[in-house]
Motif scaffolding. Structure first.
Motif, PDB file in Angstrom:
ATOM      1  N   MET A 124       0.803  -1.325   0.060  1.00  9.35           N
ATOM      2  CA  MET A 124      -0.076  -0.107   0.059  1.00  9.35           C
ATOM      3  C   MET A 124       0.871   1.284  -0.158  1.00  9.35           C
ATOM      4  N   ARG A 125       2.002   1.147   0.755  1.00 10.26           N
ATOM      5  CA  ARG A 125       2.834   2.345   0.857  1.00 10.26           C
ATOM      6  C   ARG A 125       3.417   2.657  -0.578  1.00 10.26           C
ATOM      7  N   HIS A 126       3.862   1.644  -1.046  1.00 11.48           N
ATOM      8  CA  HIS A 126       4.292   1.700  -2.433  1.00 11.48           C
ATOM      9  C   HIS A 126       3.424   2.486  -3.539  1.00 11.48           C
ATOM     10  N   ARG A 127       2.301   2.111  -3.447  1.00  5.34           N
ATOM     11  CA  ARG A 127       1.277   2.953  -4.293  1.00  5.34           C
ATOM     12  C   ARG A 127       1.092   4.568  -4.139  1.00  5.34           C
ATOM     13  N   CYS A 128       1.127   4.867  -3.041  1.00  2.00           N
ATOM     14  CA  CYS A 128       1.064   6.102  -2.550  1.00  2.00           C
ATOM     15  C   CYS A 128       2.454   6.799  -3.175  1.00  2.00           C
ATOM     16  N   LYS A 129       3.485   6.246  -3.133  1.00  2.00           N
ATOM     17  CA  LYS A 129       4.787   6.933  -3.778  1.00  2.00           C
ATOM     18  C   LYS A 129       4.633   7.018  -5.171  1.00  2.00           C
ATOM     19  N   ALA A 130       4.046   6.009  -5.923  1.00  2.00           N
ATOM     20  CA  ALA A 130       3.774   6.032  -7.216  1.00  2.00           C
ATOM     21  C   ALA A 130       2.746   7.094  -7.819  1.00  2.00           C
ATOM     22  N   ALA A 131       1.766   7.183  -6.866  1.00  2.00           N
ATOM     23  CA  ALA A 131       0.656   8.392  -7.118  1.00  2.00           C
ATOM     24  C   ALA A 131       1.432   9.606  -6.821  1.00  2.00           C
ATOM     25  N   THR A 132       2.187   9.704  -6.005  1.00  2.00           N
ATOM     26  CA  THR A 132       2.623  11.400  -5.722  1.00  2.00           C
ATOM     27  C   THR A 132       3.653  11.534  -7.049  1.00  2.00           C
ATOM     28  N   SER A 133       4.414  10.526  -7.110  1.00  2.00           N
ATOM     29  CA  SER A 133       5.215  10.678  -8.255  1.00  2.00           C
ATOM     30  C   SER A 133       4.719  11.173  -9.729  1.00  2.00           C
ATOM     31  N   ALA A 134       3.628  10.438 -10.098  1.00  2.00           N
ATOM     32  CA  ALA A 134       2.700  10.655 -11.223  1.00  2.00           C
ATOM     33  C   ALA A 134       1.986  12.226 -10.914  1.00  2.00           C
ATOM     34  N   GLU A 135       1.593  12.512  -9.958  1.00  2.00           N
ATOM     35  CA  GLU A 135       1.166  13.846  -9.687  1.00  2.00           C
ATOM     36  C   GLU A 135       2.277  14.871  -9.912  1.00  2.00           C
ATOM     37  N   TYR A 136       3.316  14.627  -9.279  1.00  2.00           N
ATOM     38  CA  TYR A 136       4.366  15.731  -9.465  1.00  2.00           C
ATOM     39  C   TYR A 136       4.685  15.619 -11.050  1.00  2.00           C
ATOM     40  N   ALA A 137       4.824  14.764 -11.540  1.00  2.00           N
ATOM     41  CA  ALA A 137       5.162  14.652 -12.872  1.00  2.00           C
ATOM     42  C   ALA A 137       3.995  15.440 -13.905  1.00  2.00           C
ATOM     43  N   ILE A 138       2.758  15.354 -13.392  1.00  2.00           N
ATOM     44  CA  ILE A 138       1.704  16.007 -14.370  1.00  2.00           C
ATOM     45  C   ILE A 138       1.539  17.542 -14.122  1.00  2.00           C
ATOM     46  N   GLY A 139       1.920  17.792 -12.813  1.00  2.00           N
ATOM     47  CA  GLY A 139       2.031  19.121 -12.427  1.00  2.00           C
ATOM     48  C   GLY A 139       3.306  19.586 -13.186  1.00  2.00           C
ATOM     49  N   THR A 140       4.398  19.133 -13.178  1.00  2.00           N
ATOM     50  CA  THR A 140       5.638  19.792 -13.932  1.00  2.00           C
ATOM     51  C   THR A 140       5.105  19.696 -15.465  1.00  2.00           C
ATOM     52  N   ILE A 141       4.581  18.976 -15.984  1.00  2.00           N
ATOM     53  CA  ILE A 141       4.169  18.914 -17.229  1.00  2.00           C
ATOM     54  C   ILE A 141       3.217  20.254 -17.882  1.00  2.00           C
ATOM     55  N   ALA A 142       2.270  20.552 -16.696  1.00  2.00           N
ATOM     56  CA  ALA A 142       1.387  21.374 -16.904  1.00  2.00           C
ATOM     57  C   ALA A 142       1.957  22.856 -16.733  1.00  2.00           C
ATOM     58  N   ALA A 143       2.945  22.834 -15.637  1.00  2.00           N
ATOM     59  CA  ALA A 143       3.686  24.049 -15.394  1.00  2.00           C
ATOM     60  C   ALA A 143       4.587  24.566 -16.735  1.00  2.00           C
ATOM     61  N   ALA A 144       5.175  23.559 -17.315  1.00  2.00           N
ATOM     62  CA  ALA A 144       6.063  23.972 -18.517  1.00  2.00           C
ATOM     63  C   ALA A 144       5.166  24.087 -19.663  1.00  2.00           C
TER      64      ALA A 144
END
Length: 53
Positions: A1-21
């Motif tokens: 369960m903890r691993h999924r949270c890290k993956a979701a957080t990484s995906a959210e950061y990636a989407i946020g970075t792409i949106a900012a760019a």
């Protein structure tokens, strides 16, 4: 369960970075457009030519 949270957080950061760019690219295109540059140039010229009382 903890691993999924890290993956979701990484995906959210990636989407946020792409949106900012993407937002930065659009903003750069708008600001460097001819109409914006000439409008800013006119404002600066007018401000420099205004007499100080």
């Amino acid at each position: 369960m903890r691993h999924r949270c890290k993956a979701a957080t990484s995906a959210e950061y990636a989407i946020g970075t792409i949106a900012a760019a993407a937002f930065g690219a659009v903003l750069y295109t708008v600001v460097t457009g001819d109409s914006i540059v000439s409008a800013l140039t006119n404002i600066i010229d007018k401000a420099l030519k205004t007499p100080v009382k």
